[in-house]
Design a protein around this motif. Structure first.
Motif, PDB file in Angstrom:
ATOM      1  N   PHE A 131       0.791  -1.225   0.000  1.00 27.38           N
ATOM      2  CA  PHE A 131       0.000   0.000   0.000  1.00 27.38           C
ATOM      3  C   PHE A 131       0.826   1.280   0.000  1.00 27.38           C
ATOM      4  N   TYR A 132       2.139   1.161   0.231  1.00 23.94           N
ATOM      5  CA  TYR A 132       2.930   2.378   0.360  1.00 23.94           C
ATOM      6  C   TYR A 132       4.176   2.307  -0.522  1.00 23.94           C
ATOM      7  N   THR A 133       4.879   3.435  -0.608  1.00 21.99           N
ATOM      8  CA  THR A 133       5.988   3.581  -1.549  1.00 21.99           C
ATOM      9  C   THR A 133       7.322   3.414  -0.830  1.00 21.99           C
ATOM     10  N   LEU A 134       8.110   2.441  -1.293  1.00 22.71           N
ATOM     11  CA  LEU A 134       9.438   2.227  -0.738  1.00 22.71           C
ATOM     12  C   LEU A 134      10.385   3.304  -1.277  1.00 22.71           C
ATOM     13  N   GLU A 135      10.949   4.114  -0.393  1.00 24.56           N
ATOM     14  CA  GLU A 135      11.840   5.195  -0.808  1.00 24.56           C
ATOM     15  C   GLU A 135      13.304   4.754  -0.845  1.00 24.56           C
ATOM     16  N   LYS A 136      13.705   3.960   0.142  1.00 21.66           N
ATOM     17  CA  LYS A 136      15.072   3.454   0.137  1.00 21.66           C
ATOM     18  C   LYS A 136      15.145   2.224   1.020  1.00 21.66           C
ATOM     19  N   SER A 137      16.148   1.394   0.736  1.00 22.64           N
ATOM     20  CA  SER A 137      16.307   0.142   1.467  1.00 22.64           C
ATOM     21  C   SER A 137      17.792  -0.154   1.624  1.00 22.64           C
ATOM     22  N   SER A 138      18.160  -0.740   2.747  1.00 24.97           N
ATOM     23  CA  SER A 138      19.555  -1.081   2.974  1.00 24.97           C
ATOM     24  C   SER A 138      19.647  -2.334   3.834  1.00 24.97           C
ATOM     25  N   GLN A 139      20.804  -2.991   3.756  1.00 21.33           N
ATOM     26  CA  GLN A 139      21.031  -4.213   4.532  1.00 21.33           C
ATOM     27  C   GLN A 139      22.143  -3.967   5.532  1.00 21.33           C
ATOM     28  N   GLY A 140      21.953  -4.523   6.731  1.00 26.03           N
ATOM     29  CA  GLY A 140      22.915  -4.338   7.805  1.00 26.03           C
ATOM     30  C   GLY A 140      22.508  -3.187   8.697  1.00 26.03           C
TER      31      GLY A 140
END
Length: 700
Positions: free
Chosen positions: A334-343
């Motif tokens: 339902f929402y917008t992923l703006e940024k993603s990171s691992q760790g």
């Protein structure tokens, strides 16, 4: 709407825990190894020969939204929502802190230093800046609609285990002034973490906002704002079979304790030889001041995930919302992923502790303690203790202590408690009196534990000559103080009284002060002709040892570099130092490697990259003993097999170039990982460009 309620309110309605662990007990001079968690300096010059903690559990609870009558809360007809007092504000807070002290022990290395080893398991939840009117809006029975203007909020939970080693030492001991310090180093194992950070969050729920047709409708959800959601791997997986995550780190505690001892002479005995003994079983201070910083450090969750979403959306169908599998499904659907990171990195609840303890006499004390969080409220990825000010009067003796802590706790207000230590048992609460007598308690806590204490003993005087056995040279026979507790005599019958006989146990001539000529150092030269009678040495050097001017373990007679330290293997001269590859050098190598260009879809290196490769050759030449692995990576375009072969070929091409430029082949190896180890998302061209790379890594 249960899922949306959980996202924004998952902890505010429960009784939570905060403040320092084991309130009251840690002020006791007989808290032993447990006191290391408050100030690592406490364990040295203590009242213990050794102390072994078997297990201790401390649980604290509090929030600034709900106030309850603890006794009424246990009744069957008690309705938490109706009977509890509510204190909603735009900035309600709560926290959880479970502290389990596992097997631990401390012992004295010598009279000035001690060591402790302890295990500890902890769990904390911090919920900050929650708009308390949110709960009232959700629970409003007059309408099914509600609107929430949450604004900014922060929720963080973390569980971890510690293995700590503490060293403490007396730093200064001069008459009435005494200072000791301690340091704890801790290995940390993460057990799990999750957090949510909201910015400018609003939610509007219209119970009939979605028309399903045929005269039927369902709820509609609209929202604005931003949410950052972090968690350890598989946190959202309902079928996840829990195992310890790949998460570890290191932490430290540092502390100092100063004692003012105006009556220090009352606790010190001295014999005629000048030997002194200070009673170890007694507290000697009138005023004790403690300063410590605890929980410096963090835990790295290597497989942790952090996503930031723009939750601005209108008219979401409630049925669709409820059908989502989990929080991750809701956010991604339902929402917008703006940024993603691992760790992700989970920081410890770093805190400053100030402590003052006043002694009225050997049994009665009063303690003033302040615990100040060095982590700001709402700090992302960090646990936090609540600021606390405590005044604790106590009765204290070797086998029994009783204390009544009176505290002011951030978000909880005033709390009064009680605690007891009886030999191996300790039990108490920092809030039991407030909880039992008040009808608006916002906090509750309890702790209990078992230990095996081995106390310092009282010094004995077996022969009753006024000299304690520790200082009495003849502890079983009475004698004068000026003879260190021994009677005067001539034990060796050499005609010289023991008080003037340098060797009262052995007959010897008067010219040698009653001692026989001998060879003290056992070097075959008698002391009267030995140039160094106290130190063994060869006859050819008059009984003195050969010198080692530069202290390198090679005697001057065999040392080719007398004034410069060296090694035995190099005849006392220093050996050439081989430089080591630093992290900065490693970063430089990979910065160069990422710029190596290949013909599209091939492993041939473009000539424009020759300069970079020559720079890499020059760097490798500086570290002739180091070995490196050349690793090829691709993006996800194409099939796995082709990408794997291409990554291997490109890594091999780089290795071949380096070998041709003079780098020894025994120092190099190459491998390809294809598309299996992306460093960025393959969903964008920039990410794919980052993933098409070559890395040169030190083989350790």
């Amino acid at each position: 709407m249960k899922k949306i309620t959980f996202i924004f309110l998952f902890g505010i309605s429960s009784v939570c825990v905060e403040a320092q662990s084991y309130v009251g007990f840690l002020t006791d001079n007989y808290s032993g190894v447990n006191s290391v968690i408050a100030n690592p300096a406490n364990i040295t010059d203590s009242r213990f020969k050794t102390d072994i903690n078997l297990v201790g559990v401390s649980v604290f609870g509090g929030n600034d939204y709900y106030g309850v009558n603890i006794m009424d809360a246990f009744k069957d007809d008690y309705d938490f929502d109706l009977d509890a007092k509510k204190h909603p504000s735009k900035d309600n807070n709560a926290a959880i802190n479970l502290d389990v002290m596992g097997p631990a022990f401390m012992f004295n290395l010598n009279k000035k230093s001690s060591i402790a080893i302890f295990t500890r398991a902890r769990s904390m939840v911090n919920i900050n800046e929650i708009n308390g009117t949110t709960i009232d809006n959700v629970d409003d029975d007059t309408t099914d609609d509600f609107n929430v203007n949450e604004g900014d909020f922060n929720m963080f939970t973390h569980a971890w285990a510690e293995l700590g080693v503490t060293y403490a030492r007396v730093l200064f001991n001069e008459e009435e002034h005494f200072l000791k310090g301690g340091l704890t180093l801790k290995y940390l194992q993460g057990g799990g973490t999750a957090y949510a950070v909201g910015k400018n969050v609003t939610i509007d729920y219209d119970a009939d906002g979605t028309d399903l047709g045929g005269g039927e409708s369902t709820g509609s959800i609209s929202s604005t704002g931003q949410i950052t959601y972090g968690r350890f791997a598989d946190f959202d997986n309902d079928d996840y079979d829990y195992e310890l995550p790949d998460a570890s780190g290191f932490g430290a505690d540092l502390g100092f304790v100063y004692e003012w001892r105006p009556n220090y002479a009352d606790y010190t005995k001295t014999n005629a030889a000048g030997d002194s003994y200070t009673q170890k079983d007694k507290n000697k201070y009138k005023l004790k001041l403690g300063l410590s910083i605890t929980d410096i450090g963090s835990i790295k969750y290597k497989e942790g995930l952090q996503d930031t979403y723009d939750i601005t959306n209108t008219g979401i169908n409630e049925d669709d919302f409820e059908d989502a599998d989990d929080i991750d499904d809701i956010l991604n659907t339902f929402y917008t992923l703006e940024k993603s990171s691992q760790g992700i990195k989970a920081k410890l609840p770093t805190a400053l502790h100030l402590n003052a303890d006043w002694s009225f006499n050997s049994k009665l004390y009063v303690n003033l303690n302040t615990d100040l969080s060095l982590v700001s409220k709402g700090k992302e990825n960090a646990s936090r203790i609540s600021n606390t000010l405590s005044l604790t009067p106590r009765f204290e003796s070797k086998w029994l202590s009783f204390y009544v802590p009176l505290s002011v706790v951030e978000n909880n207000g005033f709390q009064a408690g009680a605690g007891l230590r009886a030999g191996p048992l300790y039990v108490g609460s920092g809030s039991v009196l407030t909880a039992l007598t008040g009808d608006n308690s916002k906090g509750a806590d309890v702790y209990a534990g078992l230990k095996i204490p081995i106390y310092q003993g009282k010094p004995r005087d077996k022969d009753d000559d006024g000299i304690i056995d520790k200082l009495d040279k003849c502890p079983k026979v009475a004698g004068p103080i000026e003879n260190n507790g021994c009677p005067w005599g001539d034990k060796d019958n050499d005609g010289i009284l023991d008080n003037v006989d340098a060797c009262p146990e052995e007959a010897g001539p008067e010219e040698n002060n009653g001692c026989p000529w001998g060879d003290k150092d056992g070097d075959s030269l008698l002391d009267n002709v030995d140039g160094c009678p106290e130190v063994a040495g060869p006859v050819e050097n008059n009984g003195c040892p050969w010198k080692d001017s530069d202290n390198d373990g090679v005697l001057d007679k065999d040392d080719n570099c007398i004034d410069v330290p060296g090694t035995v293997a190099n005849n006392g001269c220093p050996e050439e130092i081989v430089p080591e590859v630093t992290e900065e050098v490693q970063k430089t190598l990979n910065a160069y490697a990422k710029t190596i260009l290949f013909d599209s879809g091939k492993s041939t290196i473009k000539s424009v990259s020759n300069g970079v490769l020559n720079d890499i050759v020059n760097i490798l030449a500086k570290y002739p003993n180091a070995k490196f692995s050349i690793e090829g990576h691709t993006d996800s375009v194409g099939n796995d097999v082709s990408n794997q072969k291409l990554s291997e070929s490109r890594a091999s091409s780089v290795m071949t170039f380096l070998i041709e430029k003079g780098v020894a082949s025994s120092r190099l190896s190459s491998t390809g990982f294809g598309e299996s180890k992306p460093m960025a998302t393959n969903a964008t061209s920039a990410g794919r460009a980052d993933n098409r790379r070559v890395e040169i890594n030190l083989v350790k």
